[in-house]
Design a protein around this motif. Structure first.
Motif, PDB file in Angstrom:
ATOM      1  N   ASN A 290       0.897  -1.186   0.034  1.00  0.00           N
ATOM      2  CA  ASN A 290      -0.067   0.007   0.089  1.00  0.00           C
ATOM      3  C   ASN A 290       0.825   1.280   0.104  1.00  0.00           C
ATOM      4  N   THR A 291       0.322   2.196  -0.503  1.00  0.00           N
ATOM      5  CA  THR A 291       1.233   3.484  -0.524  1.00  0.00           C
ATOM      6  C   THR A 291       0.706   4.369   0.763  1.00  0.00           C
ATOM      7  N   CYS A 292       1.627   4.791   1.352  1.00  0.00           N
ATOM      8  CA  CYS A 292       1.363   5.687   2.601  1.00  0.00           C
ATOM      9  C   CYS A 292       0.661   6.999   2.234  1.00  0.00           C
TER      10      CYS A 292
ATOM     11  N   LYS B 280       3.714   9.166   0.577  1.00  0.00           N
ATOM     12  CA  LYS B 280       3.427   8.815  -0.800  1.00  0.00           C
ATOM     13  C   LYS B 280       4.271   7.594  -1.302  1.00  0.00           C
ATOM     14  N   LYS B 281       5.079   6.988  -0.316  1.00  0.00           N
ATOM     15  CA  LYS B 281       5.851   5.941  -0.761  1.00  0.00           C
ATOM     16  C   LYS B 281       5.234   4.572  -0.183  1.00  0.00           C
ATOM     17  N   PRO B 282       5.604   3.353  -0.804  1.00  0.00           N
ATOM     18  CA  PRO B 282       5.147   2.303  -0.531  1.00  0.00           C
ATOM     19  C   PRO B 282       5.561   1.849   0.872  1.00  0.00           C
TER      20      PRO B 282
END
Length: 279
Positions: free
Chosen positions: A38-40, A44-46
């Motif tokens: 999932n993307t944070c 916005k990083k995995p």
């Protein structure tokens, strides 16, 4: 021959490497993260396989990114609230959005029981009766002059008392001779039926329905023997201590109405001049 143990996606050998099982299929870490991580919401990083994935309403964060939008303090294992897609700690949410108690002026914290009335809010313990100072809670109350009173205190301080039962009149009521009555207490002295909304009269300061008054006090018509109430514009004839309804004041012999006419008497009978000319 040794059996192969490969990544389900890239087919590279997993012998001696770290891997992750998904639906009974092994994946190398790189493939797993590319396919399923999932993307944070914050950075916005995995969110990699070696990171803790924190989720709320189908949204995901790294553990280090899961913090209050306003003060930036961590929300991990702490209560929080959401406002317009942003997560806030309870302190920031309360200071920014929670209502203030109309009595103590302090913030009413989320999850705290509160009372609301006419656009204002109170802590449950601050919403009290002005007279006895006890919390009103879910009990009925009556507002007066910008103050709130529990019903017993309002009745003791403001409500009129019924002349008959001496109890407070909280709704409706009847005024008779400038004195207050409950509707159910204002009854006929004779038959005890309620007089509220009914025609009635009085005698010696006692109220009576028309039926009881007529039966008890009205004179009887010399013609039909029914009571002559004299109420509501009822017309009657009076002669020598006797009374008749207008409709009953007729010649004894020919039944001609004698209202407005001359008449003669023979003993107790009333006769028109024609029938009485031989007297």
């Amino acid at each position: 021959m040794t059996e192969r143990f490969d990544c389900h996606y890239c087919k590279e050998s997993l012998f001696g490497k770290k891997y992750i099982l998904r639906e009974d299929s092994p994946y190398c870490v790189k493939c797993y993260e590319n396919l399923y991580s999932n993307t944070c919401e914050e950075c916005k990083k995995p969110i990699g396989a070696d990171c803790k994935d924190l989720s709320y309403k189908d949204r995901h964060w790294h553990e280090t990114c899961f913090h209050c939008f306003q003060c930036k303090n961590s929300l991990v294992d702490k209560p929080f609230a959401a406002k317009e897609e942003h997560l806030l700690c309870t302190d920031c949410y309360s200071n920014e959005y929670s209502s203030k108690c109309n009595e103590c002026k302090k913030t009413i914290m989320p999850g705290t029981r509160k009372m609301e009335y006419k656009g204002n809010s109170w802590h449950e313990t601050c919403f009290i009766c002005y007279r006895c100072q006890q919390p009103i809670g879910t009990k009925s109350f009556i507002p007066k002059d910008n103050q709130n009173f529990c019903v017993p205190c309002y009745e003791k301080q403001f409500a009129m008392q019924c002349v008959q039962c001496k109890k407070a009149i909280t709704t409706g009521g009847v005024t008779y001779r400038e004195q207050p009555w409950h509707k159910e207490c204002f009854v006929c002295t004779g038959c005890k039926k309620q007089l509220s909304g009914q025609r009635f009269t009085s005698r010696d300061e006692f109220a009576y329905c028309l039926s009881c008054f007529c039966n008890l006090y009205a004179k009887k018509c010399a013609g039909c023997t029914n009571p002559i109430s004299g109420l509501g514009g009822t017309k009657y004839i009076s002669f020598e201590e006797r009374q008749w309804h207008n409709d009953c004041f007729n010649c004894k012999k020919c039944s001609l109405s004698l209202v407005g006419r001359g008449f003669l008497t023979e003993r107790d009978d009333i006769l028109c001049p024609e029938c009485g000319k031989d007297i």
